[in-house]
Scaffold this active site. Sequence first.
Site, PDB file in Angstrom:
ATOM      1  N   GLY A  28      14.436   4.969  -1.184  1.00  0.00           N
ATOM      2  CA  GLY A  28      14.112   3.770  -1.926  1.00  0.00           C
ATOM      3  C   GLY A  28      12.652   3.422  -1.736  1.00  0.00           C
ATOM      4  O   GLY A  28      11.971   3.960  -0.857  1.00  0.00           O
ATOM      5  N   TYR A  29      12.183   2.492  -2.543  1.00  0.00           N
ATOM      6  CA  TYR A  29      10.759   2.157  -2.576  1.00  0.00           C
ATOM      7  C   TYR A  29      10.532   0.693  -2.245  1.00  0.00           C
ATOM      8  O   TYR A  29      11.113  -0.193  -2.856  1.00  0.00           O
ATOM      9  CB  TYR A  29      10.183   2.518  -3.955  1.00  0.00           C
ATOM     10  CG  TYR A  29      10.218   4.013  -4.145  1.00  0.00           C
ATOM     11  CD1 TYR A  29       9.148   4.794  -3.739  1.00  0.00           C
ATOM     12  CD2 TYR A  29      11.351   4.640  -4.629  1.00  0.00           C
ATOM     13  CE1 TYR A  29       9.204   6.165  -3.848  1.00  0.00           C
ATOM     14  CE2 TYR A  29      11.413   6.016  -4.740  1.00  0.00           C
ATOM     15  CZ  TYR A  29      10.333   6.768  -4.345  1.00  0.00           C
ATOM     16  OH  TYR A  29      10.381   8.143  -4.435  1.00  0.00           O
ATOM     17  N   LEU A  30       9.675   0.484  -1.252  1.00  0.00           N
ATOM     18  CA  LEU A  30       9.272  -0.864  -0.853  1.00  0.00           C
ATOM     19  C   LEU A  30       8.076  -1.321  -1.669  1.00  0.00           C
ATOM     20  O   LEU A  30       7.833  -2.507  -1.799  1.00  0.00           O
ATOM     21  CB  LEU A  30       8.947  -0.901   0.642  1.00  0.00           C
ATOM     22  CG  LEU A  30      10.140  -0.571   1.543  1.00  0.00           C
ATOM     23  CD1 LEU A  30       9.672  -0.245   2.944  1.00  0.00           C
ATOM     24  CD2 LEU A  30      11.115  -1.732   1.549  1.00  0.00           C
TER      25      LEU A  30
END
Length: 155
Positions: A28-30
């Site tokens: 996932g991407y922050l």
Amino acid sequence: MATETERKFLVTSDAWREGPPGMRICQGYLSLDPGRTVRVRIAGEKAFLTIKGATSGVSRQEFEYAIPLDDARALLDLCVPSPVDKIRHERQHGAHLWEVDEFLGANAGLVVAEIELEDADEEFDHPEWLGGEVSDDPRYYNASLARQPWSEWGA
């Protein structure tokens, strides 16, 4: 400073499937800023935090750090908009190791092969299952697939 030089291709047949089983990856991407992405990844029982700079051609800065698995699970809950789920298969062809990503979930049906090179002009053998190059198409970046999954492209 680390630099990643990577080329990405579509996969046109199942011939790559011959070989050992792959590893499940959830990432996932922050941050999805085009100038920098911040990714959390769980690969099997290992976890990593990765920061990637802006892409220049087929290269970009990349910094990756191992993190505790429990931290990665908590960070995935903070990711936007949704994690990318895939199985990564490693396939040796010629002098290079290819990573074939078989996407799941909202990206199911998409299969992409990546090769890391020493420099952008490096020569390499093309496996028979390799299709057209998509290195310059940002839709195929994993960060883009998190934002707009492959299943939504026709909509």
